[in-house]
Design a protein around this motif. Structure first.
Motif, PDB file in Angstrom:
ATOM      1  N   LYS A   1       0.415  -1.180   0.168  1.00 53.33           N
ATOM      2  CA  LYS A   1       0.035   0.279   0.047  1.00 53.33           C
ATOM      3  C   LYS A   1       0.685   1.205   0.158  1.00 53.33           C
ATOM      4  O   LYS A   1       0.153   2.300  -0.533  1.00 53.33           O
ATOM      5  CB  LYS A   1      -1.072  -0.086   1.205  1.00 53.33           C
TER       6      LYS A   1
ATOM      7  N   ASP B   1       6.720   0.935  10.140  1.00 55.58           N
ATOM      8  CA  ASP B   1       6.577  -0.014  10.925  1.00 55.58           C
ATOM      9  C   ASP B   1       6.859  -0.492  12.225  1.00 55.58           C
ATOM     10  O   ASP B   1       8.010   0.104  12.287  1.00 55.58           O
ATOM     11  CB  ASP B   1       6.696  -1.604   9.692  1.00 55.58           C
TER      12      ASP B   1
ATOM     13  N   ARG C   1      11.009  -5.929   9.030  1.00 56.92           N
ATOM     14  CA  ARG C   1      10.300  -6.007   8.075  1.00 56.92           C
ATOM     15  C   ARG C   1      10.442  -3.831   7.191  1.00 56.92           C
ATOM     16  O   ARG C   1      10.257  -4.460   6.268  1.00 56.92           O
ATOM     17  CB  ARG C   1       8.738  -6.350   8.749  1.00 56.92           C
TER      18      ARG C   1
ATOM     19  N   ASP D   1       6.731   2.011  17.150  1.00 57.07           N
ATOM     20  CA  ASP D   1       5.250   1.701  17.255  1.00 57.07           C
ATOM     21  C   ASP D   1       4.453   2.892  16.657  1.00 57.07           C
ATOM     22  O   ASP D   1       4.272   3.651  17.647  1.00 57.07           O
ATOM     23  CB  ASP D   1       5.136   1.307  18.839  1.00 57.07           C
ATOM     24  N   ALA D   2       3.226   2.129  16.139  1.00 57.73           N
ATOM     25  CA  ALA D   2       2.201   3.372  15.600  1.00 57.73           C
ATOM     26  C   ALA D   2       1.383   3.814  17.029  1.00 57.73           C
ATOM     27  O   ALA D   2       1.929   4.882  16.718  1.00 57.73           O
ATOM     28  CB  ALA D   2       1.449   2.558  14.340  1.00 57.73           C
TER      29      ALA D   2
ATOM     30  N   ASP E   1      -3.736   0.884   7.997  1.00 57.83           N
ATOM     31  CA  ASP E   1      -3.546  -0.545   7.816  1.00 57.83           C
ATOM     32  C   ASP E   1      -3.484  -1.488   9.084  1.00 57.83           C
ATOM     33  O   ASP E   1      -1.699  -2.028   9.250  1.00 57.83           O
ATOM     34  CB  ASP E   1      -2.850  -0.647   6.372  1.00 57.83           C
TER      35      ASP E   1
HETATM   36  C1  LIG Z   1      -1.650  -5.820   7.698  1.00 55.03           C
HETATM   37  S1  LIG Z   1       0.399  -5.927   7.629  1.00 55.03           S
HETATM   38  C2  LIG Z   1       0.054  -3.789   7.462  1.00 55.03           C
HETATM   39  C3  LIG Z   1       0.433  -4.731   5.986  1.00 55.03           C
HETATM   40  C4  LIG Z   1       0.809  -3.435   4.748  1.00 55.03           C
HETATM   41  N1  LIG Z   1      -0.029  -1.650   5.401  1.00 55.03           N
HETATM   42  C5  LIG Z   1       1.025  -3.792   3.270  1.00 55.03           C
HETATM   43  O1  LIG Z   1      -0.158  -2.820   2.440  1.00 55.03           O
HETATM   44  O2  LIG Z   1       1.638  -4.683   3.154  1.00 55.03           O
HETATM   45  C6  LIG Z   1       0.497  -5.010   9.678  1.00 55.03           C
HETATM   46  C7  LIG Z   1       1.635  -4.738  10.036  1.00 55.03           C
HETATM   47  O3  LIG Z   1       1.988  -3.673  10.750  1.00 55.03           O
HETATM   48  C8  LIG Z   1       3.539  -3.913  11.943  1.00 55.03           C
HETATM   49  N2  LIG Z   1       2.882  -3.623  13.384  1.00 55.03           N
HETATM   50  C9  LIG Z   1       2.567  -4.635  14.294  1.00 55.03           C
HETATM   51  N3  LIG Z   1       2.201  -4.016  15.106  1.00 55.03           N
HETATM   52  C10 LIG Z   1       2.303  -2.406  15.040  1.00 55.03           C
HETATM   53  C11 LIG Z   1       2.405  -1.107  15.968  1.00 55.03           C
HETATM   54  N4  LIG Z   1       2.486  -1.397  16.647  1.00 55.03           N
HETATM   55  N5  LIG Z   1       2.886  -0.155  15.522  1.00 55.03           N
HETATM   56  C12 LIG Z   1       3.251  -0.119  14.045  1.00 55.03           C
HETATM   57  N6  LIG Z   1       3.522  -1.086  13.275  1.00 55.03           N
HETATM   58  C13 LIG Z   1       2.659  -2.717  13.991  1.00 55.03           C
HETATM   59  C14 LIG Z   1       3.806  -5.101  11.545  1.00 55.03           C
HETATM   60  O4  LIG Z   1       4.938  -5.487  11.454  1.00 55.03           O
HETATM   61  C15 LIG Z   1       3.244  -5.179   9.760  1.00 55.03           C
HETATM   62  O5  LIG Z   1       4.093  -5.045   9.485  1.00 55.03           O
END
Ligand SMILES: C[S@@+](CC[C@H](N)C(=O)[O-])C[C@H]1O[C@@H](n2cnc3c(N)ncnc32)[C@H](O)[C@@H]1O
Length: 914
Positions: free
Chosen positions: A253, A276, A281, A303-304, A336
């Motif tokens: 995305k 991320d 990743r 951390d988002a 997302d």
């Molecule tokens: C659904 S995936 C995202 C897919 C991405 N938007 C795409 O289209 O390629 C969720 C992502 O959130 C990340 N994630 C998990 N917890 C998070 C956090 N607290 N803050 C930021 N990212 C996080 C994971 O590492 C993962 O890469």
């Protein structure tokens, strides 16, 4: 994101769930009928066993995601393989050309493809059948004892599956050609229904598959689930927007957002921060975004839910004014979020086994905190998209409802009318009611009409365990004890609440005396709030798998109210003034959250219990920077917070001699932004790579310590130093332009410095990877004026435009649009500065075949037959560190592997040291 729960296992046919007397779903097998009319019972039985989770079915039937009459269709779709979908990357100049290539070359080739009916049985089955026949004809031994009826694999073609039809007249199986997704703008997205296991049975489809793989590798095509393409489209990004992708990896995305920002160029004035929390990743993200480079890009690792407030410097405007910092607010945000992913069951089969309602409930607090943080960072009038690939209302509507209620009236869900927004996309409305369940150790769903009922249930379970002499650590935890006590006190004297509590208590006491891991105590924000009907949740989009053969998805577009116009621009005041309450962190974003507990609960990720009685509190914002510093100083933290070891960003002096040498050599105009070029080391010396950003990225880097915001990469690499091993080589400029940097440099280049070639020149450059400048006929005696022209050119990097045209070669070929590439003039030879894979794909696209290996083949043949043919050691000597000088491929190994960021000796050496 399965949690390994035990629910559902061995529970097929289990009894009715307990529910406190109402809304009882059944976890039994009442709806497990598979309606797919494949006519292949073996396959169906196998799939029924593998694809079954009674709790999943009971839960979603109770949520009323659709009418019950659709259930079998829904479940049938979940059991089928997901079609392959991909999109042609949009903002590259040749996206249209590649799309045309699919339409004009591959589509006709793939239309009317049939394969023999023999494929109805796979080779395994055919062999088995043979053995059965042999066994039956040769001996009296039953076939079963010969092993002939042993288990067979399921690699079988099933007429009736999407993409496959059996013509009973001819006995042939027809395979469906790819089709364009009708709702995707510009028709740049495609769907291929023929399952992967069938593709290899057809030569035509195999060729197409190879094309897809190659173009995907070089970034011209992005394989992406159809539904996952929706959120960036709904963000409505314009090229000047400041955007944030909060949970961005692996980046499909992000790439779409970048394309929207860089519509037709790489020179956006806007910004995209792709973030991320997972460092590994994030590195994938850096690689992925390298395919869609932009001067306005930054990749961060945070951390988002606690992403730091990025600062920007506002220049002084008057004589008395001083530059000051302001909090960066975003026009567009994508959240997302991490989710259970039960909408991806068609490809992540494990979810069938691991699904429990507790998985969604456990992620809800983190999802809510991320959404709340997004709201804090959204500009007045800005737009954000919240999305998950989950069906679960606890991860979707419940999160959005709780977030909207933190600051009533400030945010609203934006309707997406089906006839106006992505017309042709079938979507369902968001839910306006949902039910909350926990699941006990036996896999039974337990319905909780309210949180008080749930508390009663927890108390009942605890009581039962106490009676058995078991005291679980969980029930002794201070906060749990405190919450239970507070709840008990709250219901005393309130007849209605007490009834609810007692009903729950009775269910808990009568049950198994156990609560499963993640379902112990649930957050209040999981339940639909009282004002649920007024929140506009129906404007959310739900994508169901059987509507258009996709995965499941949820998308919700939220906008923040524009700033009030009277009495000055409040939001601007807040966003700009560091002296506003809270300083730069006080960005005018909503601060009060009746979700304190939810926000805190996610910190300890194991227990989803979170809520305190409605109390308004600010969400954590400020400590993030300090924390990252602590990490920076060496204290390793748990989870996602790793020591940050990335190289610093340093903007070079505009008169830096290396930069000036590039400007002079490539004839860059006076408006070339010298002041926006930077290096990745602490000294500012242009050692190996020069990068370029736009103004806002530069401002961001100057206004924030890069390690505080955990900035991994930014901008585009525009020049790469190319020292030669040969000391006698006289290079005017030691720098070359990498392919990804070319679009950013080209607008500033003196036209007279740009070379021009034909498709025939391109053929020579591709078929003979290192043609000799003295060899104007090229290795195939193909005419190339370019080689003759290059004799007089300086050694080093050049830029060439191959003009559109038709090839005069025997096999034909055509270049639809002009193609601009960097080229290296070595002492005696030339080479295109693109990697081997890209050359192959370009060759396939232009000439219908991969001509790139021909030269190597001819040399190899010549070596074997001792025919004298030119070996090209000089290209090797001249350009790179490498050992394989015999076939001239060291150049590939050096320059080009480095382009791809691969680790070679040369690339290692290229890592800049401070
Ligand atoms: C659904 S995936 C995202 C897919 C991405 N938007 C795409 O289209 O390629 C969720 C992502 O959130 C990340 N994630 C998990 N917890 C998070 C956090 N607290 N803050 C930021 N990212 C996080 C994971 O590492 C993962 O890469």
């Amino acid at each position: 994101m399965g949690r390994g729960g035990k629910s559902g296992r061995g529970k097929r046919g289990s009894s009715t769930a307990r529910s406190g007397g109402r809304d009882a779903p059944t976890t039994g097998t009442g709806n497990t009928t598979n309606t797919r009319q494949t006519g292949n019972r073996d396959l169906d039985n196998w799939k029924d066993i593998k694809y079954s989770n009674p709790a999943f079915e009971a839960y979603y039937q109770a949520q009323e995601l659709m009418g019950m009459e659709e259930w079998d269709e829904f479940k049938g779709a979940l059991k089928r393989d997901l079609p392959t979908t991909f999109r042609v990357t949009g903002s590259r100049a040749h996206a249209e050309a590649i799309n045309d290539e699919i339409k004009e070359h591959y589509l006709p080739m793939l239309s009317n493809v049939t394969i023999s009916r023999d494929f109805l049985m796979n080779p395994n089955m055919q062999r088995m059948q043979q053995r059965v026949d042999e066994a039956n004809s040769q001996s009296a031994t039953p076939a079963s004892e010969t092993g002939a009826d042993a288990d067979v694999d399921t690699d079988v073609i099933v007429p009736g599956e999407a993409g496959i039809t059996l013509d009973s007249d001819t006995g042939m199986i027809a395979l469906a050609p790819p089709k364009q997704l009708p709702w995707f703008p510009g028709h740049l997205a495609w769907q291929l229904d023929v399952p992967k296991r069938v593709i290899r049975k057809s030569p035509e489809f195999k060729v197409f598959q190879r094309f897809l793989v190659g173009e995907t590798e070089i970034g011209n095509i992005s394989r992406q689930e159809a539904v996952s393409m929706i959120p960036p489209l709904l963000l409505d990004i314009e090229s000047h927007h400041v955007c944030l992708d909060m949970c961005a990896a692996p980046g499909s995305k992000t790439a779409q957002m970048m394309e929207a920002l860089n519509h037709h160029s790489t020179v956006t004035t806007g910004l995209l921060i792709a973030n991320d929390s997972d460092l590994k990743r994030c590195h994938m993200l850096v690689h992925q975004t390298g395919r869609m480079p932009s001067v306005g890009l930054g990749v961060t690792n945070n951390d988002a839910s606690r992403i730091p407030t990025f600062k920007l410097t506002v220049p002084a405007t008057g004589t008395s004014d001083k530059p000051r910092t302001t909090a960066l607010m975003f026009d567009r945000i994508l959240a997302d979020v991490p989710c259970t992913g039960d909408g991806t069951m068609r490809k992540n089969l494990d979810i069938w086994k691991t699904w429990t309602p507790g998985n969604g409930a456990a992620l809800h607090p983190l999802q809510l905190r991320i959404l709340l943080r997004a709201m804090q960072l959204l500009k007045p009038g800005g737009r954000m998209v919240y999305s998950t690939c989950s069906f679960n209302p606890t991860e979707n509507e419940a999160v959005v409802a709780a977030a909207l209620n933190t600051e009533p009236g400030m945010f609203k869900i934006v309707p997406q009318p089906a006839d106006k927004v992505l017309p042709g996309l079938k979507r369902r409305s968001g839910l306006t009611k949902w039910k909350i369940y926990s699941q006990d150790e036996q896999g039974e769903l337990v319905f909780h009409p309210s949180r008080i009922h749930h508390f009663g249930y927890v108390a009942g379970v605890r009581e039962k365990r106490k009676q058995r002499g078991i005291e679980d650590a969980f029930f002794l935890q201070d906060d749990v004890v405190e919450e239970l006590r507070a709840c008990q006190a709250a219901v005393e004297g309130d007849v209605e609440k007490k009834k609810e509590y007692d009903a729950g208590y009775a269910v808990g006491l009568a049950g198994s005396g156990k609560i499963t891991g993640r379902d112990k105590v649930l957050a209040e924000t999981l339940w639909a709030p009282e004002n649920v009907a007024s929140l506009g949740l129906e404007h959310g989009l739900r994508l169901l798998p059987h509507d258009q053969d996709t995965g499941g998805f949820y998308v919700c577009v939220i906008e923040r109210a524009a700033a009030p116009s009277s009495g000055g621009d409040e939001s601007k005041k807040r966003a700009v003034s560091p002296s506003a309450p809270g300083g730069p962190e006080d960005n005018g974003a909503p601060k009060k959250a009746k979700v304190e507990a939810a926000a805190q609960g996610a910190v300890s990720s194991d227990v989803a219990f979170v809520e305190k009685p409605a109390v308004a509190v600010a969400l954590p914002v400020a400590p993030v920077v300090a924390e990252t510093k602590t990490v920076q100083q060496g204290k390793k933290k748990k989870g996602t917070e790793h020591i940050f070891k990335e190289d610093p960003f340093f903007y070079v002096q505009p008169n830096d001699p290396e930069l000036v040498s590039c400007i002079e050599y490539f004839g860059l105009s006076s408006d070339f932004p010298q002041d926006r070029c930077f290096v990745r080391n602490g000294t500012g010396a242009a050692n190996r790579n020069l990068y370029m950003s736009n103004d806002i990225v530069k401002n961001l880097i100057h206004s924030n310590p890069y390690h505080s915001i955990r900035l991994l990469s930014a901008g585009i690499r525009v020049f790469v130093r190319q020292d030669t091993q040969n000391r006698n080589t006289n290079l005017h400029c030691k720098w070359r332009i990498p392919l990804e940097g070319l679009p950013s440099i080209l607008p500033y280049m003196d036209q007279s410095k740009i070379l021009h070639g034909t498709i025939d020149d391109l053929e020579v450059m591709l078929s003979d990877m290192y043609p000799l400048v003295s060899d104007s006929g090229g290795i195939h005696n193909q005419t190339s004026g370019l080689l003759a022209e290059m004799k007089d050119k300086s050694l080093g990097c050049h830029v060439i435009v191959f003009h559109a045209g038709t090839s005069t070669r025997h096999g034909g070929g055509s270049l639809r649009i002009p193609l601009t590439l960097p080229l290296w003039r070595a002492k005696d030879s030339l080479s295109l500065l693109i990697d081997k894979k890209e050359k192959s794909m370009l060759s396939l696209r232009t000439f219908g075949e991969d001509i790139t290996s021909k030269a190597a083949d001819i040399r190899r043949l010549a070596a074997e037959t001792s025919t004298e043919l030119p070996v090209k050691p000089e290209a090797t000597e001249d350009i790179v560190v490498g050992t394989d000088s015999t076939i001239g491929l060291a150049e590939e190994a050096g320059i080009v592997a480095e382009e791809r960021g691969e680790k070679t000796v040369d690339a290692e050496a290229a890592k800049e040291e401070a």
